[in-house]
Design a protein around this motif. Structure first.
Motif, PDB file in Angstrom:
ATOM      1  N   ARG A  27      -3.274  34.426-104.600  1.00 20.66           N
ATOM      2  CA  ARG A  27      -2.111  33.722-104.073  1.00 20.66           C
ATOM      3  C   ARG A  27      -1.801  34.220-102.668  1.00 20.66           C
ATOM      4  NH1 ARG A  27       0.933  30.568-107.850  1.00 20.66           N
ATOM      5  NH2 ARG A  27      -0.579  30.196-109.499  1.00 20.66           N
ATOM      6  N   PHE A  28      -1.513  33.291-101.781  1.00 19.96           N
ATOM      7  CA  PHE A  28      -1.020  33.586-100.437  1.00 19.96           C
ATOM      8  C   PHE A  28      -1.946  34.471 -99.613  1.00 19.96           C
ATOM      9  CE2 PHE A  28       2.646  33.256-103.382  1.00 19.96           C
ATOM     10  CZ  PHE A  28       3.061  31.986-103.009  1.00 19.96           C
ATOM     11  N   GLY A  29      -3.203  34.602-100.023  1.00 18.38           N
ATOM     12  CA  GLY A  29      -4.163  35.383 -99.260  1.00 18.38           C
ATOM     13  C   GLY A  29      -3.981  36.891 -99.338  1.00 18.38           C
ATOM     14  N   CYS A  30      -3.012  37.334-100.176  1.00 16.08           N
ATOM     15  CA  CYS A  30      -2.776  38.781-100.250  1.00 16.08           C
ATOM     16  C   CYS A  30      -2.281  39.234-101.624  1.00 16.08           C
ATOM     17  CB  CYS A  30      -1.770  39.214 -99.183  1.00 16.08           C
ATOM     18  SG  CYS A  30      -0.144  38.478 -99.397  1.00 16.08           S
ATOM     19  N   MET A  31      -2.321  38.338-102.616  1.00 15.15           N
ATOM     20  CA  MET A  31      -1.785  38.693-103.928  1.00 15.15           C
ATOM     21  C   MET A  31      -2.727  38.236-105.040  1.00 15.15           C
ATOM     22  SD  MET A  31       1.965  37.888-105.547  1.00 15.15           S
ATOM     23  CE  MET A  31       1.760  36.179-105.993  1.00 15.15           C
ATOM     24  N   THR A  32      -2.866  39.079-106.049  1.00 13.94           N
ATOM     25  CA  THR A  32      -3.639  38.753-107.245  1.00 13.94           C
ATOM     26  C   THR A  32      -2.663  38.599-108.398  1.00 13.94           C
ATOM     27  OG1 THR A  32      -5.448  40.146-106.431  1.00 13.94           O
ATOM     28  CG2 THR A  32      -5.518  39.517-108.752  1.00 13.94           C
ATOM     29  N   THR A  47       1.099  41.231-111.387  1.00 17.56           N
ATOM     30  CA  THR A  47       0.703  40.914-110.021  1.00 17.56           C
ATOM     31  C   THR A  47       0.414  42.182-109.239  1.00 17.56           C
ATOM     32  OG1 THR A  47       2.973  40.963-109.181  1.00 17.56           O
ATOM     33  CG2 THR A  47       2.143  38.841-109.977  1.00 17.56           C
ATOM     34  N   SER A  48      -0.389  42.018-108.202  1.00 20.74           N
ATOM     35  CA  SER A  48      -0.694  43.097-107.268  1.00 20.74           C
ATOM     36  C   SER A  48      -0.828  42.446-105.895  1.00 20.74           C
ATOM     37  CB  SER A  48      -2.000  43.778-107.663  1.00 20.74           C
ATOM     38  OG  SER A  48      -2.373  44.726-106.693  1.00 20.74           O
ATOM     39  N   ALA A  49      -0.290  43.095-104.879  1.00 16.76           N
ATOM     40  CA  ALA A  49      -0.357  42.518-103.536  1.00 16.76           C
ATOM     41  C   ALA A  49      -0.553  43.621-102.503  1.00 16.76           C
ATOM     42  CB  ALA A  49       0.923  41.743-103.231  1.00 16.76           C
ATOM     43  N   CYS A  50      -1.002  43.206-101.333  1.00 16.76           N
ATOM     44  CA  CYS A  50      -1.162  44.152-100.229  1.00 16.76           C
ATOM     45  C   CYS A  50      -0.269  43.710 -99.069  1.00 16.76           C
ATOM     46  CB  CYS A  50      -2.616  44.247 -99.795  1.00 16.76           C
ATOM     47  SG  CYS A  50      -3.292  42.717 -99.158  1.00 16.76           S
ATOM     48  N   ILE A  51      -0.020  44.613 -98.164  1.00 11.01           N
ATOM     49  CA  ILE A  51       0.841  44.322 -97.019  1.00 11.01           C
ATOM     50  C   ILE A  51       0.127  43.432 -96.004  1.00 11.01           C
ATOM     51  CG2 ILE A  51       2.061  45.369 -95.069  1.00 11.01           C
ATOM     52  CD1 ILE A  51       2.413  47.860 -96.897  1.00 11.01           C
ATOM     53  N   ASP A  52      -1.127  43.747 -95.731  1.00  8.60           N
ATOM     54  CA  ASP A  52      -1.906  43.038 -94.709  1.00  8.60           C
ATOM     55  C   ASP A  52      -3.016  42.247 -95.389  1.00  8.60           C
ATOM     56  OD1 ASP A  52      -3.556  42.217 -92.629  1.00  8.60           O
ATOM     57  OD2 ASP A  52      -3.504  44.156 -91.600  1.00  8.60           O
ATOM     58  N   PRO A  53      -3.030  40.931 -95.241  1.00  7.37           N
ATOM     59  CA  PRO A  53      -4.090  40.125 -95.866  1.00  7.37           C
ATOM     60  C   PRO A  53      -5.501  40.580 -95.494  1.00  7.37           C
ATOM     61  CG  PRO A  53      -2.355  38.700 -95.052  1.00  7.37           C
ATOM     62  CD  PRO A  53      -2.048  40.104 -94.557  1.00  7.37           C
ATOM     63  N   ALA A  54      -5.671  41.250 -94.363  1.00  4.67           N
ATOM     64  CA  ALA A  54      -6.997  41.750 -93.969  1.00  4.67           C
ATOM     65  C   ALA A  54      -7.491  42.816 -94.946  1.00  4.67           C
ATOM     66  CB  ALA A  54      -6.947  42.318 -92.550  1.00  4.67           C
ATOM     67  N   ASN A  55      -6.573  43.431 -95.678  1.00  5.67           N
ATOM     68  CA  ASN A  55      -6.931  44.467 -96.636  1.00  5.67           C
ATOM     69  C   ASN A  55      -7.060  43.935 -98.068  1.00  5.67           C
ATOM     70  OD1 ASN A  55      -6.829  46.468 -94.638  1.00  5.67           O
ATOM     71  ND2 ASN A  55      -4.636  46.742 -94.917  1.00  5.67           N
ATOM     72  N   TYR A  56      -6.883  42.632 -98.248  1.00  5.52           N
ATOM     73  CA  TYR A  56      -6.879  42.064 -99.601  1.00  5.52           C
ATOM     74  C   TYR A  56      -8.245  42.211-100.269  1.00  5.52           C
ATOM     75  CZ  TYR A  56      -6.415  38.858-103.481  1.00  5.52           C
ATOM     76  OH  TYR A  56      -6.404  38.308-104.735  1.00  5.52           O
ATOM     77  N   GLY A  61      -7.310  44.242-106.896  1.00  2.00           N
ATOM     78  CA  GLY A  61      -6.053  43.689-107.408  1.00  2.00           C
ATOM     79  C   GLY A  61      -6.135  43.381-108.893  1.00  2.00           C
ATOM     80  N   ALA A  62      -7.262  42.803-109.324  1.00  2.83           N
ATOM     81  CA  ALA A  62      -7.440  42.496-110.743  1.00  2.83           C
ATOM     82  C   ALA A  62      -7.508  43.773-111.580  1.00  2.83           C
ATOM     83  CB  ALA A  62      -8.692  41.649-110.939  1.00  2.83           C
ATOM     84  N   GLU A  63      -8.171  44.798-111.072  1.00  2.00           N
ATOM     85  CA  GLU A  63      -8.247  46.078-111.796  1.00  2.00           C
ATOM     86  C   GLU A  63      -6.859  46.690-111.967  1.00  2.00           C
ATOM     87  OE1 GLU A  63     -10.970  48.518-109.583  1.00  2.00           O
ATOM     88  OE2 GLU A  63     -12.698  47.295-110.152  1.00  2.00           O
ATOM     89  N   ILE A  64      -6.060  46.655-110.917  1.00  3.03           N
ATOM     90  CA  ILE A  64      -4.692  47.191-110.980  1.00  3.03           C
ATOM     91  C   ILE A  64      -3.879  46.415-112.012  1.00  3.03           C
ATOM     92  CG2 ILE A  64      -2.517  47.381-109.686  1.00  3.03           C
ATOM     93  CD1 ILE A  64      -4.322  47.996-107.186  1.00  3.03           C
ATOM     94  N   CYS A  65      -3.981  45.098-111.963  1.00  3.28           N
ATOM     95  CA  CYS A  65      -3.243  44.261-112.911  1.00  3.28           C
ATOM     96  C   CYS A  65      -3.689  44.497-114.348  1.00  3.28           C
ATOM     97  CB  CYS A  65      -3.412  42.785-112.562  1.00  3.28           C
ATOM     98  SG  CYS A  65      -2.554  42.297-111.042  1.00  3.28           S
TER      99      CYS A  65
END
Length: 90
Positions: A27-32, A47-56, A61-65
């Protein structure tokens, strides 16, 4: 003091996770977003997200979730076991 058999065991949690229907969405290029439909039909979403989409990183994200979902299943199974044992002298 011996441990009681009245407990949730890791193998039980693994069986539930393995039997669950899991979907992973970006979702939104930065959220799983991960949904796990448990064998009983109950759905857990994390859900899991990052601050900077370049780091997505979708995989990370799936592992964290999935870790969070597994933790939630531990809570749910513990609650269920405790409620099921009420009034049984345990």
């Amino acid at each position: 003091m011996m441990a009681s058999e009245n407990r949730v065991k890791p193998g039980e949690i693994k069986s539930i996770v393995d039997a669950s229907e899991v979907t992973v969405e970006d979702r939104f290029g930065c959220m799983t977003v991960v949904h796990a439909k448990l064998p009983c039909g109950f759905i857990v979403t994390e859900t899991s997200a990052c601050i900077d989409p370049a780091n997505y990183d979708r995989k990370l994200g799936a592992e964290i979730c999935m870790k969070r979902i597994e933790d939630k299943i531990w809570e749910l199974e513990g609650y269920h076991r405790m409620r099921s044992n009420q009034g049984k002298g345990e």
